[in-house]
Design an enzyme around this catalytic site. Sequence first.
Site, PDB file in Angstrom:
ATOM      1  CE  LYS A  62       0.322   5.502   7.600  1.00  0.00           C
ATOM      2  NZ  LYS A  62      -1.078   5.840   7.822  1.00  0.00           N
TER       3      LYS A  62
ATOM      4  CG  ASP B  58       5.756   3.531   1.608  1.00  0.00           C
ATOM      5  OD1 ASP B  58       5.828   4.006   2.752  1.00  0.00           O
ATOM      6  OD2 ASP B  58       4.708   3.511   0.936  1.00  0.00           O
TER       7      ASP B  58
ATOM      8  CG  PHE C 230      -1.870   1.170   1.261  1.00  0.00           C
ATOM      9  CD1 PHE C 230      -3.155   1.044   0.746  1.00  0.00           C
ATOM     10  CD2 PHE C 230      -1.487   2.408   1.773  1.00  0.00           C
ATOM     11  CE1 PHE C 230      -4.037   2.122   0.746  1.00  0.00           C
ATOM     12  CE2 PHE C 230      -2.361   3.491   1.776  1.00  0.00           C
ATOM     13  CZ  PHE C 230      -3.636   3.343   1.265  1.00  0.00           C
TER      14      PHE C 230
END
Length: 382
Positions: free
Chosen positions: A237, A208, A123
């Site tokens: 995040k 990522d 994702f």
Amino acid sequence: MKLFDVYKMLPLELSSGNGYHVYDTDGREYLDFYGGHAVISIGHRHPRFNAALKEQLDKIIYYSNAVEFSIRGRLAEKLGEVSGYTDYELFLCNSGAEANENALKLASFHTGKQKVVAFKGGFHGRTSAAVSITDNPKIQAPINKTGEVVIIEPENADALEEVLSEGEVCAVVIEGVRGIGGIYVPGVKFMKDVARLCRRYEAIFICDEIQSGYGRTGKFFAHQFSGVKPDLITTAKGMGNGYPIGGVLISPEFKASSGMLGTTFGGNPLACAAGLAVLEVLEEEKLVLNAMKMGDYLKSRLAEVPGITEVTGAGLMTGINFAGSAKEIQQALAEDEYVLVGSSSIPTQIRLLPPLTIDTAAIDRFISSLKNVVNASALKEA
Ligand SMILES: Cc1ncc(COP(=O)(O)O)c(C=O)c1O
């Protein structure tokens, strides 16, 4: 006007947070083992973080990237120091998807190529290029499917080499530890293979670290367990502990040119104050080490809980698999035990992404709640 109804919500309304707890509007305390999608890194309402934001708020919160703010440079310098990437450069943006979007663009500019290799279950966000490399057709609109993307199984170095050897790939993108697709730690050998094959076939290695970075796994970036050095590292995040900020760490081989990348809000001084405070607290409170230690303690205590079929992950980024529906466990933890955890695309897995400030008392409470929930369910015999 009502809100566009796209989010599945837990049946609670929050009013405040403190450390690893959040409080609903009736004042009920919840243990936060989810960090609101892996975002809360140094805990809710950390005094140092709040003070830094208030101080910046009282000076100036915004002017564009057309002017200098020393706090931007200080954030880049601190991130280099804390992560070990002192020789890399930082492009600041506002979210994870945007970080990946810019990383893909850089890879394509740099190589002149456009094909991307990504991995099954991965994702990478919901903007156009980021969602096109996300292995979930349900969230891809027709307009997102224009890029040339090859999705392969993780750990399959032969399949990766076969695609790369055609010479058309600009980037290989992999999560440091897979999150939403179900917690999975790529093997050290495979990460080394990715780095080696990218070098051999002149593709850019993008890691990522949006979910797995900022210490959550017990290393600042999860790929550091493998000793590899990606060309581009994306982050968001935990970087802002809830204040929106993202970034791309860029290896010295990339040359910046004016206007190549850009954003209105990225790198605004308030976001930088948040980012800088997070790094200072991570360092001073040794939270990366705490994530490693608490991750070990959590795993040792999980061995006592019935009904668990597998525990995966690194540090505090933990997946717990059951023989049946994890949704029921997640729901019972929230409704009966006042403990928040996440789910994943694996229907039998709950995902733990607590603030890195958690201690043994928080883990003991979590274990006791999990035991209660499993014992009250049909899963305890597994
Ligand atoms: C690994 C990973 N990459 C990218 C993203 C996208 O981040 P954002 O929602 O900030 O755009 C996420 C979000 O969950 C993620 O987990």
